[in-house]
Design a protein around this motif. Structure first.
Motif, PDB file in Angstrom:
ATOM      1  N   ASP A 103      -0.029  -0.070 -13.063  1.00  0.00           N
ATOM      2  CA  ASP A 103      -0.440   1.309 -12.828  1.00  0.00           C
ATOM      3  C   ASP A 103      -1.221   1.450 -11.524  1.00  0.00           C
ATOM      4  O   ASP A 103      -1.233   2.525 -10.918  1.00  0.00           O
ATOM      5  N   ALA A 104      -1.891   0.385 -11.114  1.00  0.00           N
ATOM      6  CA  ALA A 104      -2.731   0.433  -9.910  1.00  0.00           C
ATOM      7  C   ALA A 104      -2.049  -0.215  -8.714  1.00  0.00           C
ATOM      8  O   ALA A 104      -2.706  -0.661  -7.781  1.00  0.00           O
ATOM      9  N   TRP A 105      -0.703  -0.213  -8.690  1.00  0.00           N
ATOM     10  CA  TRP A 105       0.023  -0.912  -7.625  1.00  0.00           C
ATOM     11  C   TRP A 105      -0.363  -0.401  -6.242  1.00  0.00           C
ATOM     12  O   TRP A 105      -0.424  -1.163  -5.278  1.00  0.00           O
ATOM     13  N   SER A 106      -0.654   0.896  -6.117  1.00  0.00           N
ATOM     14  CA  SER A 106      -0.973   1.452  -4.805  1.00  0.00           C
ATOM     15  C   SER A 106      -2.349   1.016  -4.319  1.00  0.00           C
ATOM     16  O   SER A 106      -2.663   1.139  -3.133  1.00  0.00           O
ATOM     17  N   LEU A 107      -3.198   0.525  -5.236  1.00  0.00           N
ATOM     18  CA  LEU A 107      -4.510   0.008  -4.853  1.00  0.00           C
ATOM     19  C   LEU A 107      -4.454  -1.490  -4.582  1.00  0.00           C
ATOM     20  O   LEU A 107      -5.311  -2.029  -3.879  1.00  0.00           O
ATOM     21  N   ALA A 108      -3.444  -2.153  -5.141  1.00  0.00           N
ATOM     22  CA  ALA A 108      -3.350  -3.603  -4.994  1.00  0.00           C
ATOM     23  C   ALA A 108      -2.925  -4.011  -3.582  1.00  0.00           C
ATOM     24  O   ALA A 108      -3.209  -5.120  -3.145  1.00  0.00           O
ATOM     25  N   SER A 109      -2.220  -3.121  -2.874  1.00  0.00           N
ATOM     26  CA  SER A 109      -1.786  -3.405  -1.501  1.00  0.00           C
ATOM     27  C   SER A 109      -2.295  -2.286  -0.597  1.00  0.00           C
ATOM     28  O   SER A 109      -2.079  -1.108  -0.906  1.00  0.00           O
ATOM     29  N   PRO A 110      -2.959  -2.620   0.496  1.00  0.00           N
ATOM     30  CA  PRO A 110      -3.505  -1.582   1.382  1.00  0.00           C
ATOM     31  C   PRO A 110      -2.405  -0.650   1.879  1.00  0.00           C
ATOM     32  O   PRO A 110      -1.314  -1.086   2.224  1.00  0.00           O
ATOM     33  N   GLU A 111      -2.696   0.647   1.891  1.00  0.00           N
ATOM     34  CA  GLU A 111      -1.722   1.622   2.364  1.00  0.00           C
ATOM     35  C   GLU A 111      -1.632   1.586   3.886  1.00  0.00           C
ATOM     36  O   GLU A 111      -2.584   1.189   4.563  1.00  0.00           O
ATOM     37  N   PRO A 112      -0.505   1.978   4.452  1.00  0.00           N
ATOM     38  CA  PRO A 112      -0.359   1.966   5.915  1.00  0.00           C
ATOM     39  C   PRO A 112      -1.365   2.907   6.580  1.00  0.00           C
ATOM     40  O   PRO A 112      -1.446   4.088   6.226  1.00  0.00           O
ATOM     41  N   GLU A 113      -2.119   2.395   7.515  1.00  0.00           N
ATOM     42  CA  GLU A 113      -3.160   3.200   8.152  1.00  0.00           C
ATOM     43  C   GLU A 113      -2.585   4.244   9.094  1.00  0.00           C
ATOM     44  O   GLU A 113      -3.221   5.261   9.361  1.00  0.00           O
ATOM     45  N   GLU A 114      -1.366   4.007   9.609  1.00  0.00           N
ATOM     46  CA  GLU A 114      -0.825   4.927  10.607  1.00  0.00           C
ATOM     47  C   GLU A 114      -0.267   6.198   9.992  1.00  0.00           C
ATOM     48  O   GLU A 114       0.122   7.117  10.712  1.00  0.00           O
ATOM     49  N   HIS A 115      -0.218   6.292   8.658  1.00  0.00           N
ATOM     50  CA  HIS A 115       0.339   7.466   7.997  1.00  0.00           C
ATOM     51  C   HIS A 115      -0.762   8.338   7.413  1.00  0.00           C
ATOM     52  O   HIS A 115      -1.815   7.853   7.008  1.00  0.00           O
ATOM     53  N   GLU A 116      -0.465   9.639   7.339  1.00  0.00           N
ATOM     54  CA  GLU A 116      -1.426  10.583   6.789  1.00  0.00           C
ATOM     55  C   GLU A 116      -1.662  10.284   5.303  1.00  0.00           C
ATOM     56  O   GLU A 116      -0.708   9.997   4.558  1.00  0.00           O
ATOM     57  N   PRO A 117      -2.924  10.356   4.834  1.00  0.00           N
ATOM     58  CA  PRO A 117      -3.194  10.145   3.398  1.00  0.00           C
ATOM     59  C   PRO A 117      -2.389  11.083   2.504  1.00  0.00           C
ATOM     60  O   PRO A 117      -1.984  10.693   1.404  1.00  0.00           O
ATOM     61  N   ALA A 118      -2.142  12.323   2.966  1.00  0.00           N
ATOM     62  CA  ALA A 118      -1.381  13.266   2.143  1.00  0.00           C
ATOM     63  C   ALA A 118       0.041  12.768   1.926  1.00  0.00           C
ATOM     64  O   ALA A 118       0.599  12.881   0.821  1.00  0.00           O
ATOM     65  N   ALA A 119       0.654  12.194   2.962  1.00  0.00           N
ATOM     66  CA  ALA A 119       2.013  11.673   2.816  1.00  0.00           C
ATOM     67  C   ALA A 119       2.037  10.469   1.887  1.00  0.00           C
ATOM     68  O   ALA A 119       2.957  10.308   1.070  1.00  0.00           O
ATOM     69  N   VAL A 120       1.034   9.612   1.995  1.00  0.00           N
ATOM     70  CA  VAL A 120       0.939   8.461   1.099  1.00  0.00           C
ATOM     71  C   VAL A 120       0.804   8.936  -0.349  1.00  0.00           C
ATOM     72  O   VAL A 120       1.462   8.404  -1.262  1.00  0.00           O
ATOM     73  N   ALA A 121      -0.025   9.962  -0.562  1.00  0.00           N
ATOM     74  CA  ALA A 121      -0.221  10.490  -1.921  1.00  0.00           C
ATOM     75  C   ALA A 121       1.073  11.057  -2.480  1.00  0.00           C
ATOM     76  O   ALA A 121       1.363  10.919  -3.677  1.00  0.00           O
ATOM     77  N   GLU A 122       1.865  11.708  -1.626  1.00  0.00           N
ATOM     78  CA  GLU A 122       3.148  12.242  -2.086  1.00  0.00           C
ATOM     79  C   GLU A 122       4.079  11.118  -2.536  1.00  0.00           C
ATOM     80  O   GLU A 122       4.751  11.232  -3.574  1.00  0.00           O
TER      81      GLU A 122
END
Length: 450
Positions: free
Chosen positions: A99-118
């Protein structure tokens, strides 16, 4: 698979349990329960790992519930305690990490947080498609599905912009935030992601942003899910692992269970849900408990049920612990935490005895005579409030005391707050005039402090 995938985090969590006692300065007091550099090096030396691997395993242990954070400290979770003897604890720990897969690997810094959330919001549909496909799926097909789902999310969340000075929308359908418009005058700012409001127009308003490319974000998501063991990813295709396939199937099944709530109480509070189950047969009530539990996080559900058990309604107290039996092992820490509260102690002791393997018919043997008497009065209060007079009379047969005078003596001594009301109701319901008189006398003596 779950045990193998979490072997490293379990090892680090057990090392911390053994090596970091109360009062140790090995852990930082930053409210996040992260390991200090000194502690990480010490663990690395003891375990034969690198400090970076120790820190990574520690973070994974927290996400899997092997370590529970309380304020600025951490302690072993129930899953770590039950790891060797309870397969369900292992599977629940892995599902928590999944369930926490998105926290287990750092999200790409070059992308907007809103796009990552989508993308994070859209991935359950991608995983469901993988599960239904039952085999390798080309990444191009997954990307097309992801784009469709993100478009749906944007359509659902975006507001329709209005031109300055008009009372009508600029278009007949939902505004798409990714299509730049070139009006003659100053234009309202288009929303660039979910939750971002449409800003008022100004001469310096920036032009709308173009679409964030989803291919790199899909690549990140698939790599993150592969890192937790949910799928394999390579050669331009993705496939769910048996463990990932099982987890997605369970979640789809939970959605179906929640949608088929027999009495329609899944959106109610725990107390209202239990009241709705009071008139159901046991099997129907258990189905309702399962549906209610499937619709919310297990931690908050258990907290609500415990709170309902603490209330004044004795019937809800008994039903709350029936619902906690459906929860099973995850409720154990919370049930143990209330075992010293007089109002719920007998129920908690019976729950724990059954959880530890005792036969439900023999579980009452863990209660002392006083606790059994308290439980008898509490159950009688539930019958008096919600049942019929003959039921209260039959309830006499369940008392552990061999005679009514003995029962009355011990009921008077136990100090239950509903003792007077229970005795008065029993006296009014019992057909034997002599026994009813003795019960009324006992009620009067309790009322006057005798």
């Amino acid at each position: 698979m779950a045990r193998t995938g979490l072997a490293g985090p379990v090892r680090v969590a057990r090392w911390a349990d053994a090596a970091l006692g109360p009062g140790s300065d090995g852990a930082t007091a930053d409210g996040k329960a992260t390991l200090s550099a000194v502690t990480a090096e010490r663990a690395a030396a003891d375990l034969g790992l690198s400090a970076a691997q120790v820190c990574a395993d520690w973070d994974t242990a927290r996400l899997a519930g092997l370590v529970e954070v309380h304020g600025d400290s951490a302690r072993p979770g129930w899953r770590l305690r039950a790891w060797d003897r309870d397969d369900s604890a292992v599977l629940r720990g892995w599902v928590a990490l999944f369930d926490a897969w998105s926290l287990a690997s750092p999200e790409p810094e070059e992308h907007e947080p809103a796009a990552v959330a989508e993308v994070v919001s859209a991935m359950p549909q991608v995983l469901s498609f993988l599960q239904l496909s039952a085999g390798p799926v080309p990444v191009e097909q997954l990307l097309d599905l992801l784009q469709q789902r993100v478009t749906e999310l944007r359509t659902e969340r975006c507001e329709v912009p209005y031109e300055p000075g008009t009372d009508h929308p600029t278009g007949s359908g939902p505004a798409r935030p990714t299509v730049p418009r070139q009006p003659a005058g100053p234009a309202p700012k288009q929303p660039t992601g979910p939750g971002e409001p449409v800003a008022a127009a100004s001469p310096a308003a920036p032009a709308p942003a173009v679409d964030t490319p989803l291919a790199p974000l899909l690549d990140w998501a698939l790599r993150a899910l592969a890192a937790v063991g949910a799928l394999t990813y390579g050669d331009g295709q993705a496939t769910l692992t048996p463990l990932g396939n099982w987890a997605v199937w369970v979640k789809l099944e939970q959605i179906c269970v929640a949608a088929q709530s027999p009495a329609g109480n899944i959106e109610q509070s725990a107390e209202d849900m239990l009241r709705g189950c009071a008139q159901l047969r046991p099997n129907a009530a258990r189905a309702e408990y399962r549906a209610w539990l499937a619709a919310r996080p297990v931690g908050s559900a258990v907290t609500e049920l415990i709170q309902a058990a603490r209330g004044e309604d004795a019937l809800l107290r008994g039903l709350a612990f029936e619902a906690l039996r459906v929860v099973g092992a995850p409720a154990e820490p919370d049930v143990r935490a209330v075992v010293d509260e007089p109002a719920v102690r007998p129920y908690a002791l019976l729950w724990l005895a059954e959880h530890d393997g005792a036969d439900p018919e023999d579980a009452h043997e863990v209660l002392t005579r006083e606790e059994a008497t308290w439980l008898w009065v509490d159950t009688a209060a539930a019958v008096a409030d919600h049942g019929e007079a003959p039921m209260l009379v039959r309830h006499l047969e369940s008392a552990v005391q061999p005679t009514v005078p003995r029962l009355l003596d011990e009921v008077r001594a136990v100090g239950h707050p509903r003792t007077v009301q229970v005795l008065v109701a029993l006296a009014a319901a019992h057909p034997d005039p002599a026994l009813a008189k003795a019960v009324r006398r006992a009620a009067f003596q309790v009322h006057t402090g005798g």
